[in-house]
Design a protein around this motif. Sequence first.
Motif, PDB file in Angstrom:
ATOM      1  N   ASP A  44      17.208  59.407  37.717  1.00  0.00           N
ATOM      2  CA  ASP A  44      18.132  60.432  37.215  1.00  0.00           C
ATOM      3  C   ASP A  44      19.037  59.881  36.105  1.00  0.00           C
ATOM      4  N   CYS A  45      19.525  58.640  36.298  1.00  0.00           N
ATOM      5  CA  CYS A  45      20.378  58.040  35.252  1.00  0.00           C
ATOM      6  C   CYS A  45      19.563  57.796  33.988  1.00  0.00           C
ATOM      7  N   GLN A  46      18.349  57.323  34.160  1.00  0.00           N
ATOM      8  CA  GLN A  46      17.506  57.065  32.987  1.00  0.00           C
ATOM      9  C   GLN A  46      17.211  58.366  32.231  1.00  0.00           C
ATOM     10  N   ALA A  47      16.876  59.422  32.986  1.00  0.00           N
ATOM     11  CA  ALA A  47      16.596  60.714  32.331  1.00  0.00           C
ATOM     12  C   ALA A  47      17.839  61.208  31.592  1.00  0.00           C
ATOM     13  N   ALA A  48      19.021  61.015  32.191  1.00  0.00           N
ATOM     14  CA  ALA A  48      20.256  61.509  31.567  1.00  0.00           C
ATOM     15  C   ALA A  48      20.573  60.764  30.271  1.00  0.00           C
ATOM     16  N   VAL A  49      20.429  59.431  30.268  1.00  0.00           N
ATOM     17  CA  VAL A  49      20.769  58.708  29.020  1.00  0.00           C
ATOM     18  C   VAL A  49      19.774  59.046  27.912  1.00  0.00           C
ATOM     19  N   ARG A  50      18.576  59.502  28.313  1.00  0.00           N
ATOM     20  CA  ARG A  50      17.579  59.841  27.295  1.00  0.00           C
ATOM     21  C   ARG A  50      17.701  61.280  26.802  1.00  0.00           C
ATOM     22  N   ASN A  51      18.578  62.077  27.435  1.00  0.00           N
ATOM     23  CA  ASN A  51      18.647  63.493  27.082  1.00  0.00           C
ATOM     24  C   ASN A  51      20.048  63.846  26.573  1.00  0.00           C
ATOM     25  N   PHE A  52      20.306  63.497  25.312  1.00  0.00           N
ATOM     26  CA  PHE A  52      21.665  63.715  24.791  1.00  0.00           C
ATOM     27  C   PHE A  52      21.944  65.187  24.533  1.00  0.00           C
ATOM     28  N   THR A  53      20.919  66.034  24.454  1.00  0.00           N
ATOM     29  CA  THR A  53      21.206  67.453  24.235  1.00  0.00           C
ATOM     30  C   THR A  53      21.794  68.080  25.503  1.00  0.00           C
ATOM     31  N   LEU A  54      21.427  67.541  26.663  1.00  0.00           N
ATOM     32  CA  LEU A  54      21.955  68.057  27.929  1.00  0.00           C
ATOM     33  C   LEU A  54      23.167  67.248  28.395  1.00  0.00           C
ATOM     34  N   PHE A  55      23.120  65.938  28.171  1.00  0.00           N
ATOM     35  CA  PHE A  55      24.199  65.038  28.614  1.00  0.00           C
ATOM     36  C   PHE A  55      24.834  64.421  27.369  1.00  0.00           C
ATOM     37  N   SER A  56      25.923  65.038  26.924  1.00  0.00           N
ATOM     38  CA  SER A  56      26.535  64.657  25.645  1.00  0.00           C
ATOM     39  C   SER A  56      27.574  63.542  25.816  1.00  0.00           C
ATOM     40  N   SER A  57      27.680  62.698  24.781  1.00  0.00           N
ATOM     41  CA  SER A  57      28.712  61.656  24.772  1.00  0.00           C
ATOM     42  C   SER A  57      29.939  62.092  23.972  1.00  0.00           C
ATOM     43  N   ALA A  58      29.845  63.249  23.309  1.00  0.00           N
ATOM     44  CA  ALA A  58      30.867  63.617  22.319  1.00  0.00           C
ATOM     45  C   ALA A  58      32.232  63.931  22.931  1.00  0.00           C
ATOM     46  N   GLN A  59      32.270  64.216  24.250  1.00  0.00           N
ATOM     47  CA  GLN A  59      33.591  64.429  24.895  1.00  0.00           C
ATOM     48  C   GLN A  59      34.076  63.142  25.568  1.00  0.00           C
ATOM     49  N   GLY A  60      33.484  62.036  25.207  1.00  0.00           N
ATOM     50  CA  GLY A  60      33.935  60.751  25.742  1.00  0.00           C
ATOM     51  C   GLY A  60      33.007  60.236  26.825  1.00  0.00           C
ATOM     52  N   THR A  61      33.045  58.919  27.028  1.00  0.00           N
ATOM     53  CA  THR A  61      32.163  58.297  28.009  1.00  0.00           C
ATOM     54  C   THR A  61      32.964  57.663  29.153  1.00  0.00           C
TER      55      THR A  61
END
Length: 390
Positions: A44-61
Amino acid sequence: MLDYDPFDYALHDDPYATYRRLRDEEPVFHNRKFDFWALSRYADCQAAVRNFTLFSSAQGTTLEPIKAEVPTLINADPPVHTKMRHLIAGMFTPAKVAVLEQGVRDLARELLAPHRETGRIDVITDFAAKLPMAIICRLLGFPKADEDMLRNWTDTVVHRDEGVFEMPDEGMHASYALYGYFAEDMKRRAAEPPRDDIIAALMAAEAAGELSHEEVLGYIFILSIAGNETTTKLIGNMMFQLHRHPDQLALLHAEPDLLPSAVEETMRFDGPTQMMARTTTQDVPLHDRIIPKGAKVALLFTCANRDERKYERAEVYDIRRNPRDHLGFGGGLHACLGAALARLEAKVAMEELLAMTGDFAVEEARLQRMHSPQVRGFTHVPVTFAGGRA
Ligand code: HEM
């Protein structure tokens, strides 16, 4: 009741039992108190880091909301991220950082020299805290005399008080101090002939209109934070794990070529970056739950690295394993820019340290842990030793 509170000091002492329960019982966990979600399984973590359209970094990490108005590399999605990363990515390849090896080794020996005959060293304060900051200062062109000051500020920025969600005032002050220092440095550079280094490349991008002044400052800020604390903590965690696993220490002394593999295994088994956060851009159905749009999601990298669904005997520290696909450096577009540098520094630092100490013992009663929701490691690792090969 299963709870996961990344601000709880007891969790910092040993998060791994809680992590196991999260993976097994609630792989999509919701923390109501702080209103964030947590993913704990490797897949799940691997899928999330690979899917920036669903899991965005733009609101901070980080879990707390970001206050900065300006995008930084780590807090940007494509296309902004792609443009920023491209500017200096070529300076951090394994081939580029390999030329630093002798410099790192000389520095390591210089730092260890006063401790050789004494039979004791605090691995963090005497050694590991100084080495990465000195190297990043060299890469950024900052004077040696400023290293301690810069390190104090960066340490303060990552510290969190127990149970407190937001950055404490001291952290804010330290951030301002760092930004002020970087701004002064850029002002000085602007009046001098251009150099050939990272900051020069960023300033050239500013001159070409590709980055704003604030974006350059944010970039330098991220480089000095990311490269300091984490590598320091990795060296401390590795000494601690070798102390706790004497068979593995003996194996490493017998087969020193295992060191790069031992570094990877330490990153997997007890890496410094516990988690990074993302924000969902739409509802995400996962394991019978729905993470709502706009939710903060913690990706628990070190928890994922002990997932039995991914690694056999995941709870066993095995320096022969060489698990280079661990998530200790993240993954996807934001995979650690400094990974090759961190690997080099950790390898050389440990080679020199183990050559000096031979067999050693950590004075467990005097160990001190740092407290941060994101970084795991020690502020003091006192070690006694009889002497090694060098
Ligand atoms: C053991 C040491 C280190 C660890 C555990 C570590 C860990 C990480 C992790 C997990 C990420 C991913 C962040 C995310 O997904 O949001 C990351 C990104 C990053 N790291 Fe490291 N890091 C280390 C050393 C370094 C060093 C030495 C540098 C030096 C420059 C560095 C610079 C960066 C930068 C600039 C990013 C952001 C990359 C991007 O957003 O594209 N790191 N690091």
